[in-house]
Design a protein around this motif. Structure first.
Motif, PDB file in Angstrom:
ATOM      1  N   TRP A 144      38.576  35.756  41.042  1.00  0.00           N
ATOM      2  CA  TRP A 144      39.135  34.516  40.551  1.00  0.00           C
ATOM      3  C   TRP A 144      38.253  33.610  39.734  1.00  0.00           C
ATOM      4  O   TRP A 144      38.832  32.507  39.509  1.00  0.00           O
ATOM      5  CB  TRP A 144      39.743  33.970  41.846  1.00  0.00           C
ATOM      6  N   CYS A 145      36.971  33.963  39.719  1.00  0.00           N
ATOM      7  CA  CYS A 145      36.063  33.101  39.198  1.00  0.00           C
ATOM      8  C   CYS A 145      36.479  32.606  37.865  1.00  0.00           C
ATOM      9  O   CYS A 145      37.025  33.580  36.996  1.00  0.00           O
ATOM     10  CB  CYS A 145      34.966  33.794  39.090  1.00  0.00           C
ATOM     11  N   SER A 152      37.224  40.098  45.849  1.00  0.00           N
ATOM     12  CA  SER A 152      38.561  39.088  45.797  1.00  0.00           C
ATOM     13  C   SER A 152      38.000  37.766  46.095  1.00  0.00           C
ATOM     14  O   SER A 152      38.727  36.711  45.995  1.00  0.00           O
ATOM     15  CB  SER A 152      39.541  39.662  46.859  1.00  0.00           C
ATOM     16  N   CYS A 153      36.928  37.463  46.485  1.00  0.00           N
ATOM     17  CA  CYS A 153      36.324  36.175  46.928  1.00  0.00           C
ATOM     18  C   CYS A 153      35.038  36.483  47.214  1.00  0.00           C
ATOM     19  O   CYS A 153      34.867  37.363  47.949  1.00  0.00           O
ATOM     20  CB  CYS A 153      37.090  35.400  48.364  1.00  0.00           C
ATOM     21  N   GLY A 206      30.922  32.781  42.043  1.00  0.00           N
ATOM     22  CA  GLY A 206      32.030  32.612  42.583  1.00  0.00           C
ATOM     23  C   GLY A 206      32.673  31.297  42.224  1.00  0.00           C
ATOM     24  O   GLY A 206      32.074  30.695  41.019  1.00  0.00           O
ATOM     25  N   CYS A 207      33.923  30.917  42.589  1.00  0.00           N
ATOM     26  CA  CYS A 207      34.613  29.900  42.151  1.00  0.00           C
ATOM     27  C   CYS A 207      33.781  28.502  42.458  1.00  0.00           C
ATOM     28  O   CYS A 207      33.056  28.325  43.563  1.00  0.00           O
ATOM     29  CB  CYS A 207      36.036  29.725  42.574  1.00  0.00           C
ATOM     30  N   HIS A 251      40.246  30.333  45.851  1.00  0.00           N
ATOM     31  CA  HIS A 251      41.574  30.580  46.317  1.00  0.00           C
ATOM     32  C   HIS A 251      41.449  30.743  47.839  1.00  0.00           C
ATOM     33  O   HIS A 251      42.775  30.841  48.389  1.00  0.00           O
ATOM     34  CB  HIS A 251      41.820  31.692  45.765  1.00  0.00           C
ATOM     35  N   ASN A 297      34.001  30.746  49.599  1.00  0.00           N
ATOM     36  CA  ASN A 297      32.950  30.536  49.063  1.00  0.00           C
ATOM     37  C   ASN A 297      31.796  29.812  50.011  1.00  0.00           C
ATOM     38  O   ASN A 297      30.505  30.056  49.650  1.00  0.00           O
ATOM     39  CB  ASN A 297      32.693  30.004  47.316  1.00  0.00           C
TER      40      ASN A 297
HETATM   41 FE1  FES Z   1      36.493  32.800  44.281  1.00  0.00          FE
HETATM   42 FE2  FES Z   1      36.640  32.439  46.635  1.00  0.00          FE
HETATM   43  S1  FES Z   1      38.440  33.088  45.516  1.00  0.00           S
HETATM   44  S2  FES Z   1      35.106  32.546  45.494  1.00  0.00           S
END
Ligand code: FES
Length: 146
Positions: free
Chosen positions: A14-15, A39-40, A64-65, A71, A76
């Motif tokens: 999702w980054c 996924s994270c 990561g995000c 998400h 993270n």
């Molecule tokens: Fe990207 Fe958690 S969804 S770091």
């Protein structure tokens, strides 16, 4: 021949890389960089990192995000806490903790993943290649790395 550090890049799915950056990561990563998507970053298991070390990487980057955009709310941040605890294990096996780097990226960070990886590569080049460590980790896990 010029030493090219081997890097494992763990990237959160999702980054929010820009489309161009994601294309570069998916299609044009140098062969010295091995990509694994998660996924994270909260899903990162220390065993993934140990496997990468056992496989002979010189450095590990986890992308990561941004903390407020994960998400999974705090996935993270949980990864970062896990990472802090994991550093003790890295110390124990003798893997320089500076060889593991976290980066949090957002859509606005155009070209940043390339810059981060290039900077990390320069940093790793200044350290000695991490050759004996894969053998030590393998011995700890009861395997062979020959
Ligand atoms: Fe990207 Fe958690 S969804 S770091």
């Amino acid at each position: 021949m010029e030493y090219k550090p081997k890097i494992a890049l763990f990237q959160c799915l999702w980054c929010l890389f820009s489309e161009a950056d994601q294309y570069w990561v998916d299609h044009n990563l140098p062969s010295s960089i091995h990509l694994a998507k998660l996924s994270c970053t909260g899903r990162i298991n220390p065993l993934y990192i140990l496997n990468a070390i056992q496989g002979g990487v010189d450095g590990i980057m986890i992308s990561g995000c941004l903390p407020e955009k994960c998400h999974f709310k705090e996935g993270n941040l949980s990864a970062l806490r896990q990472h802090d605890a994991f550093l003790n294990l890295l110390d124990y096996i003798g893997f320089d903790r500076e060889r593991v780097r976290f980066v949090w990226l957002d859509l606005q960070d155009l070209g940043r993943i390339q810059r981060e990886l290039a900077d990390f590569e320069v940093f790793l080049k200044e350290l000695q290649p991490e050759k004996q460590l894969a053998t030590r980790v393998s011995a700890l896990s009861g395997g062979s790395n020959d």
